[in-house]
Design a protein around this motif. Structure first.
Motif, PDB file in Angstrom:
ATOM      1  N   LYS A 183       4.919  18.713 -10.097  1.00  0.00           N
ATOM      2  CA  LYS A 183       5.805  19.257  -8.730  1.00  0.00           C
ATOM      3  C   LYS A 183       6.231  18.298  -7.938  1.00  0.00           C
ATOM      4  CE  LYS A 183       2.951  23.034  -8.774  1.00  0.00           C
ATOM      5  NZ  LYS A 183       1.756  23.773  -7.940  1.00  0.00           N
TER       6      LYS A 183
ATOM      7  N   PRO B 288      -0.381  21.953  -1.473  1.00  0.00           N
ATOM      8  CA  PRO B 288      -1.108  21.059  -1.388  1.00  0.00           C
ATOM      9  C   PRO B 288      -2.648  21.234  -0.550  1.00  0.00           C
ATOM     10  CG  PRO B 288       0.022  19.297  -2.098  1.00  0.00           C
ATOM     11  CD  PRO B 288       0.624  20.786  -1.958  1.00  0.00           C
ATOM     12  N   HIS B 289      -1.954  21.314   0.365  1.00  0.00           N
ATOM     13  CA  HIS B 289      -2.619  20.584   1.521  1.00  0.00           C
ATOM     14  C   HIS B 289      -2.310  21.805   2.765  1.00  0.00           C
ATOM     15  CE1 HIS B 289      -5.109  17.099   0.400  1.00  0.00           C
ATOM     16  NE2 HIS B 289      -3.702  17.020  -0.258  1.00  0.00           N
TER      17      HIS B 289
ATOM     18  N   VAL C 249       0.969  -1.390  -0.009  1.00  0.00           N
ATOM     19  CA  VAL C 249      -0.223  -0.124   0.121  1.00  0.00           C
ATOM     20  C   VAL C 249       0.582   1.018   0.421  1.00  0.00           C
ATOM     21  CG1 VAL C 249      -2.030  -0.992   0.873  1.00  0.00           C
ATOM     22  CG2 VAL C 249       0.114  -0.126   2.793  1.00  0.00           C
ATOM     23  N   ALA C 250       1.828   1.455   0.947  1.00  0.00           N
ATOM     24  CA  ALA C 250       2.743   3.113   0.713  1.00  0.00           C
ATOM     25  C   ALA C 250       3.827   3.058  -0.375  1.00  0.00           C
ATOM     26  CB  ALA C 250       3.459   2.423   2.217  1.00  0.00           C
TER      27      ALA C 250
ATOM     28  N   GLU D 260       2.570   1.486  -3.420  1.00  0.00           N
ATOM     29  CA  GLU D 260       1.254   1.759  -4.319  1.00  0.00           C
ATOM     30  C   GLU D 260       0.989   3.108  -4.297  1.00  0.00           C
ATOM     31  OE1 GLU D 260      -1.161  -0.722  -5.549  1.00  0.00           O
ATOM     32  OE2 GLU D 260       0.156  -2.733  -5.200  1.00  0.00           O
ATOM     33  N   MET D 261       0.602   4.154  -2.635  1.00  0.00           N
ATOM     34  CA  MET D 261       0.296   5.284  -2.408  1.00  0.00           C
ATOM     35  C   MET D 261       1.394   6.177  -3.414  1.00  0.00           C
ATOM     36  SD  MET D 261      -0.198   6.999   1.037  1.00  0.00           S
ATOM     37  CE  MET D 261       1.563   7.038   1.444  1.00  0.00           C
TER      38      MET D 261
ATOM     39  N   GLU E  10      -1.691  10.683   6.228  1.00  0.00           N
ATOM     40  CA  GLU E  10      -2.435  11.000   5.093  1.00  0.00           C
ATOM     41  C   GLU E  10      -3.195  12.736   5.372  1.00  0.00           C
ATOM     42  OE1 GLU E  10      -2.080   8.046   4.579  1.00  0.00           O
ATOM     43  OE2 GLU E  10      -0.008   8.267   4.145  1.00  0.00           O
ATOM     44  N   PRO E  11      -3.363  13.707   4.524  1.00  0.00           N
ATOM     45  CA  PRO E  11      -2.308  14.046   3.790  1.00  0.00           C
ATOM     46  C   PRO E  11      -0.368  14.250   4.891  1.00  0.00           C
ATOM     47  CG  PRO E  11      -3.494  15.959   4.724  1.00  0.00           C
ATOM     48  CD  PRO E  11      -4.017  14.689   5.135  1.00  0.00           C
TER      49      PRO E  11
ATOM     50  N   LEU F 279       1.422  10.951  -9.641  1.00  0.00           N
ATOM     51  CA  LEU F 279       1.214  10.594 -10.692  1.00  0.00           C
ATOM     52  C   LEU F 279      -0.040  11.467 -10.722  1.00  0.00           C
ATOM     53  CD1 LEU F 279       0.364   6.489 -11.749  1.00  0.00           C
ATOM     54  CD2 LEU F 279       2.147   8.466 -13.398  1.00  0.00           C
ATOM     55  N   ALA F 280       0.048  12.122 -10.231  1.00  0.00           N
ATOM     56  CA  ALA F 280      -0.646  13.237 -10.036  1.00  0.00           C
ATOM     57  C   ALA F 280      -0.248  14.709  -9.393  1.00  0.00           C
ATOM     58  CB  ALA F 280      -1.321  12.993  -8.726  1.00  0.00           C
TER      59      ALA F 280
ATOM     60  N   GLY G  91       0.535   6.465  -7.231  1.00  0.00           N
ATOM     61  CA  GLY G  91      -0.353   7.774  -7.119  1.00  0.00           C
ATOM     62  C   GLY G  91       0.022   8.898  -6.774  1.00  0.00           C
ATOM     63  N   MET G  92       0.938   9.594  -5.935  1.00  0.00           N
ATOM     64  CA  MET G  92       1.008  11.005  -5.737  1.00  0.00           C
ATOM     65  C   MET G  92       1.308  11.713  -6.776  1.00  0.00           C
ATOM     66  SD  MET G  92       1.910  10.226  -1.375  1.00  0.00           S
ATOM     67  CE  MET G  92       0.554  10.736  -0.178  1.00  0.00           C
TER      68      MET G  92
END
Lengths: 332, 332
Positions: B26, B327-328, B11-12, B14-15, B58-59, B21-22, B18-19
């Motif tokens: 940046k 961003p957060h 999970v870490a 793959e996360m 997260e965030p 790729l988002a 995904g981060m």
């Protein structure tokens, strides 16, 4: 289901008070209403942008108030349309003489009340136009809807019309870009755990520990199918395929992607889903211009997600990139 | 408990994919590590700021990467400290010759690994300083901690040190403001529902349908007391009183307030809590300079919240107000 609240009948009102106290320099409440608006509204020489609907979808819609997005959000009780009067007062309050544009999610109550308010305002001499957002490809007609439901794709519409208004767009020009954006946006969701309306006190639906529901709505309205909980990759594939089957995307087309959490799904899982969605789009040679991952349109504490694709052209890209001061939409 | 994932052991990783790729314009990943960093790091003539810890919050911390906050976040497995090597690589990668400042939450594993990495980097000739954040007033010593735990107050420390670094502050100056901010920040949390670590597959603790736990940690570590679920007003009163009993706040002092959701608590409930907290502070004539409401430091899908108060002076106010591109964290 457990809630951290005071009185189940007062949650929307108390939330509004808490929102205003969190941003006293940016937001104000329209007296004797459940309308929250920009403190500096109405903005001279700008079309006013109003959205809203039932509460329980936060940050939608009050989190999108700010320069470049909404001037006002009309807030109903949980999962309940705000009244005609509330919408009418919001329209009057944000009109600076340039007219007011309404962004309405396609639920029967919202459409009825926003359109009736628009008629009242028009009779008072205010120019009003509107768009109905119906981005959810899951089902035709539903518990509260004739036609397709409006879900997280609505946030892209807020962004597009808010930018156009900021750039001095007329009511007609805003309506034109809104229609283009709605024609180009598609969404679909799924859930693994339910939510509960505070005043009801019980879960809106039940799913077993090994089950998920594909195509569910943001009020727990039925979707397409209940089946065994699949992997992130399988879920991403199914939702993306359903969306792509409904939208005319060619190789080299550009899209904005929104991976939206429905309430209790950790960011970790949303990013894992994003990894899968980006892979699928890459294989189809569809270019991702911007990606947004997080909670944009929730259903209280529902567990699950929705995906949204917005097909872009140069005009929509520049409107997406226009600055926004709304606290819950960060321009990339 | 249900998860939208592929492989519980991945999970870490793959996360992280995904981060990236988002936010491909940046963020970048440091090769062969679980370090995410600003794409433009190292930043010339600026002290590098590094934080991190186990994933599942997260965030925190990767969502705070950006100009004005962090240069890099070191990401461990779920609720597990990243290794010495990972932290060491992050330090090397963000150093532009001005040195690197580490923000460490007070958990035994994090402190050990970050401090050992700092020693390695120092031996290589890199100047490194650090601060340990221990804002949680609930308990002394805990499952993974000697002394008080570091929780959501850490986000304010990211903001303060990131701003000071952006303004050209030296390593020593950054350490000074970090020490002041940590001396001035206090937090406390509570939970109504548990979370589950994907690889474990079961809830980290159990609470009955009518029960809450006061003082719980962000990994489900035990708090002070389990008792019947109270109202938002009662919860706000208890947490705020515990914090105020531990921090020297006088009439007319100014604070920043953070109402943080732990994962599955709707924004609606956080805003209702904010209404109560603001009322309590107003009665005590403590002035609220800025309020932040949302998910800043989560515990996967745990239901509950934490409150943080940061006592401000003119210097801390100006650092809090300094622009951030993370961003957060939206500067108000």
């Amino acid at each position: 289901m457990k809630k951290i609240i005071n009185d189940p009948e007062q949650v929307a009102q108390e939330m509004i008070t808490g929102m205003l106290l969190a941003a006293p320099n940016k937001l104000k409440q329209l007296k004797d209403t459940t309308v929250i608006m920009r403190k500096d509204a109405p903005i001279k020489r700008k079309v006013g942008i109003v959205s809203g609907g039932g509460s329980g979808h936060e940050p939608a819609h009050a989190g999108y108030i700010g320069s470049g997005m909404l001037d006002a959000a009309v807030i109903g009780e949980v999962f309940t349309s705000p009244s005609v009067d509330q919408v009418y007062e919001a329209i009057k309050a944000v009109d600076s003489g340039e007219g007011v544009f309404l962004v309405i999610k396609n639920y029967t109550g919202d459409v009825l009340n926003f359109e009736m308010a628009a008629e009242l305002a028009t009779a008072e001499g205010i120019q009003v136009e509107q768009i109905i957002v119906n981005d959810d490809v899951a089902v035709e007609d539903s518990s509260f809807t004739t036609g397709r439901r409006g879900i997280a794709g609505t946030i892209f519409i807020h962004k597009i019309v808010g930018a156009k208004a900021n750039l001095g767009g007329s009511l007609e020009e805003i309506k034109r870009v809104a229609e283009k954006a709605v024609a180009n946006v598609r969404s679909m969701g799924m859930a693994i755990t339910p939510c509960s309306i505070p005043a009801a006190g019980e879960a809106s639906f039940t799913l077993s520990e090994q089950e998920m529901e594909i195509g569910i709505g943001i009020h727990g309205e039925p979707g397409i199918e209940r089946k065994p909980l699949a992997t992130a990759k399988e879920i991403a594939t199914e939702l993306t395929q359903k969306i792509l089957a409904d939208i005319n995307l060619q190789k080299n087309d550009e899209v904005a992607v929104l991976i939206n959490g429905l309430g209790s799904t950790p960011d970790m899982e949303l990013y894992i889903l994003n990894k899968e969605v980006q892979q699928i789009l890459k294989e189809k040679e569809i270019h991702v211009y911007q990606t947004f991952v997080g909670e944009y349109m929730t259903a209280l504490e529902m567990g699950g997600c929705s995906f949204t694709l917005l097909k872009l052209d140069d005009e929509l890209k520049s409107l997406l990139d226009h600055p926004s001061e709304a606290p819950h939409f960060i321009v990339k």
